[in-house]
Design a protein around this motif. Structure first.
Motif, mmCIF file in Angstrom:
data_model
loop_
_atom_site.group_PDB
_atom_site.id
_atom_site.type_symbol
_atom_site.label_atom_id
_atom_site.label_comp_id
_atom_site.label_asym_id
_atom_site.label_seq_id
_atom_site.Cartn_x
_atom_site.Cartn_y
_atom_site.Cartn_z
ATOM 1 N N THR A 121 0.827 -1.201 0.000
ATOM 2 C CA THR A 121 0.000 0.000 0.000
ATOM 3 C C THR A 121 0.862 1.252 0.000
ATOM 4 O OG1 THR A 121 -1.624 -1.265 1.289
ATOM 5 C CG2 THR A 121 -1.984 1.106 1.102
ATOM 6 N N TRP A 122 1.980 1.228 0.737
ATOM 7 C CA TRP A 122 2.916 2.353 0.669
ATOM 8 C C TRP A 122 3.470 2.496 -0.745
ATOM 9 C CZ3 TRP A 122 6.930 0.973 5.020
ATOM 10 C CH2 TRP A 122 6.270 0.831 6.258
ATOM 11 N N THR A 123 3.784 1.360 -1.367
ATOM 12 C CA THR A 123 4.407 1.396 -2.692
ATOM 13 C C THR A 123 3.551 2.190 -3.670
ATOM 14 O OG1 THR A 123 5.492 -0.739 -2.343
ATOM 15 C CG2 THR A 123 5.235 -0.011 -4.622
ATOM 16 N N LEU A 124 2.264 1.928 -3.675
ATOM 17 C CA LEU A 124 1.371 2.633 -4.598
ATOM 18 C C LEU A 124 1.281 4.116 -4.245
ATOM 19 C CD1 LEU A 124 -1.555 0.085 -5.044
ATOM 20 C CD2 LEU A 124 0.445 0.449 -6.492
ATOM 21 N N LEU A 125 1.188 4.431 -2.955
ATOM 22 C CA LEU A 125 1.124 5.835 -2.545
ATOM 23 C C LEU A 125 2.425 6.554 -2.877
ATOM 24 C CD1 LEU A 125 -0.155 8.253 -1.131
ATOM 25 C CD2 LEU A 125 0.625 7.302 1.058
ATOM 26 N N GLU A 126 3.547 5.924 -2.621
ATOM 27 C CA GLU A 126 4.832 6.549 -2.935
ATOM 28 C C GLU A 126 4.961 6.809 -4.427
ATOM 29 O OE1 GLU A 126 7.435 4.833 0.848
ATOM 30 O OE2 GLU A 126 7.385 3.704 -1.039
ATOM 31 N N ARG A 127 4.495 5.862 -5.230
ATOM 32 C CA ARG A 127 4.523 6.092 -6.677
ATOM 33 C C ARG A 127 3.637 7.275 -7.043
ATOM 34 N NH1 ARG A 127 2.802 1.313 -8.585
ATOM 35 N NH2 ARG A 127 4.902 0.499 -8.454
ATOM 36 N N ALA A 128 2.462 7.379 -6.413
ATOM 37 C CA ALA A 128 1.541 8.474 -6.714
ATOM 38 C C ALA A 128 2.154 9.820 -6.369
ATOM 39 C CB ALA A 128 0.220 8.271 -5.956
ATOM 40 N N VAL A 129 2.724 9.930 -5.171
ATOM 41 C CA VAL A 129 3.336 11.196 -4.761
ATOM 42 C C VAL A 129 4.502 11.554 -5.678
ATOM 43 C CG1 VAL A 129 4.616 12.353 -2.916
ATOM 44 C CG2 VAL A 129 2.606 10.976 -2.363
ATOM 45 N N PRO A 304 -1.217 1.098 7.033
ATOM 46 C CA PRO A 304 -1.719 0.843 5.678
ATOM 47 C C PRO A 304 -3.054 1.518 5.398
ATOM 48 C CG PRO A 304 -1.809 -1.138 7.044
ATOM 49 C CD PRO A 304 -1.016 -0.139 7.790
ATOM 50 N N MET A 305 -3.906 1.661 6.411
ATOM 51 C CA MET A 305 -5.191 2.319 6.183
ATOM 52 C C MET A 305 -4.987 3.801 5.892
ATOM 53 S SD MET A 305 -8.327 1.480 5.917
ATOM 54 C CE MET A 305 -9.778 2.438 5.484
ATOM 55 N N GLU A 306 -4.090 4.432 6.630
ATOM 56 C CA GLU A 306 -3.798 5.840 6.377
ATOM 57 C C GLU A 306 -3.212 6.031 4.977
ATOM 58 O OE1 GLU A 306 -3.169 4.276 9.148
ATOM 59 O OE2 GLU A 306 -4.224 5.434 10.683
#
Length: 442
Positions: A121-129, A304-306
């Motif tokens: 879940t971090w991986t996808l958010l980090e890619r987005a940012v 992961p929820m955040e």
């Protein structure tokens, strides 16, 4: 039971309740499947539904390789940011992965080993940012943290050591004095100067790291990032820019020469007042490895929820930022006509002291307006009279907030100083509410 039925049951129950797929069925479609579910290394065209399910986690890891949005507009980029390649019957944005550990037979290889180090879940958010802060910059790396202060601390304490010199703004976020005290306790020299007028240039000699906050919080001064970065690099210093107030849709520090873009995702990035989050984006692999190591050591990781909530919220970032910026300008223009209002600041106002520099390096001017009322009592009455604005700290949410900033201490502001964060309400309604509250406060 027939051999066929038995084979089906074996594939369902697996070894030790772990899902498996017959290797003969997978070989022609997807190549070799390695490890347990979630560790599949590739998925190719023509895979069956069963293999799609087995490789879903790998698709999350490999991401939207064919869905680049580098040349797209901000809205398109925000909506698509960080999404994985589509997998049949899977959601567009996979749900949060709750895992303290992952299946890890043999040597510890692969992207996910332990929950303090990495999470899908971090991986996808980090890619987005990263796609927002550094579009098209393949060498940029993004790391997410439990809060904005966790991200700030990770950069400062991973890059500085005893005997180093750090330059901070003296009008920045109110927690910076606490950071300064801790840096000095570690034997690091800290120098400060105001954000406005690029005053930090005067104290750069011998510095290891320059910390910039522009626009500054809460005073909304702006400095020339490119000018400061060039001067710092000429002296051998790293440059970090707190991009919280601007957001990556307002300015991109890395494109202006900074080594790090740092922000609190708690604010406008996520925009709903329900998540604590921070991030660091940088291009220098060695420097970012130190930031990553610091995150591991102190465990300043987001849940992961955040992380999932933050990624979901980014899809509406452009719509929120555009609405809030336009309304903030309308509020600032209305406040400019009020005789009791002094010290009005908004970088988007043509007459603002920082407008010229802001217009050169910012694409949007943010959601925060600051101003001063004559007395503390007048400010308190104003806040109490507001109906569409919550009396609360923080900023950047869809619901407008305001506070008398001096109530916390730590900011060099007058007693009647107000920081107003504009939300997504109708501009006419919000302006009317602010003006009515000013009348009531008088």
């Amino acid at each position: 039971m027939s051999d066929s039925a038995t084979g089906d049951a074996d594939r369902v129950t697996g070894d030790g309740a772990r899902p498996t797929v017959d290797a003969d069925q997978v070989k022609d479609a997807a190549g070799q499947v390695r490890g347990a579910a979630g560790q599949v290394t590739a998925a190719v065209d023509g895979v069956t539904d069963a293999v799609d399910r087995a490789t879903g986690a790998a698709e999350v890891v490999t991401g939207a390789a064919g869905r680049a949005t580098t040349g797209a507009g901000d809205g398109t980029r925000a909506v698509r940011a960080g999404l994985p390649e589509p997998v049949r019957h899977e959601p567009t944005l996979p749900g949060p992965v709750f895992a303290a550990h992952f299946h890890l037979p043999g040597d510890p290889t692969g992207p996910y080993t332990y929950g303090r180090d990495e999470n899908p879940t971090w991986t996808l958010l980090e890619r987005a940012v990263g796609e927002l802060e550094a579009p098209g910059q393949d060498d940029a790396e993004t790391l997410v943290f439990a809060s904005g202060m966790a991200a700030i601390s990770a950069v400062l304490f991973s890059q500085l050591g005893t005997g180093d010199v750090c330059v901070l703004p003296d009008d920045g976020y109110q927690a910076l004095p606490l950071v300064r005290a801790q840096l000095e306790a570690y034997g690091i020299e800290v120098r400060t100067a105001p954000t406005g007028g690029d005053a930090q240039l005067d104290v750069l000699d011998g510095a290891r790291l320059l910390w910039i906050e522009t626009p500054s919080n809460p005073g909304l001064d702006v400095c020339d990032i490119r000018r400061l970065a060039e001067a710092a690099h000429a002296r051998g210093a790293l440059v970090a820019v707190d991009n919280t107030l601007a957001t990556p849709l307002g300015q991109r520090p890395l494109e202006l020469g900074a080594d790090f873009a740092v922000a609190s995702g708690t604010k406008q990035l996520t925009g709903h007042g329900d998540v604590l989050l921070g991030y660091v984006v940088g291009r220098d692999a060695v420097a970012m490895a130190a930031v990553r190591r610091w995150r591991k050591i102190v465990g300043a990781i987001p849940g992961p929820m955040e992380a999932w909530l933050a990624h979901r919220s980014i899809a509406t970032l452009q719509m929120r930022v555009d609405r809030q910026s336009a309304t903030a300008l309308a509020v600032a223009e209305a406040l400019r006509e009020r005789p009791e209002v002094t010290g009005l600041r908004y970088p988007g106002l043509p007459g603002d002291p920082s407008h010229k520099i802001a217009a050169r390096q910012m694409r949007r001017f943010g959601c925060v307006v600051s101003f001063t009322l004559p007395t503390r009592a007048r400010a308190d009455r104003f806040l109490d009279a507001l109906r569409l604005v919550d009396d609360a700290t923080s900023f950047g949410g869809v619901r407008s907030t305001a506070e008398r900033r001096g109530r916390w201490g730590g900011d060099a502001v007058p007693e009647g100083f107000i920081r107003l964060s504009v939300g997504a309400e109708d501009p006419e309604d919000l302006v009317a509410d602010v003006l009515r509250a000013l009348d009531a406060a008088a």
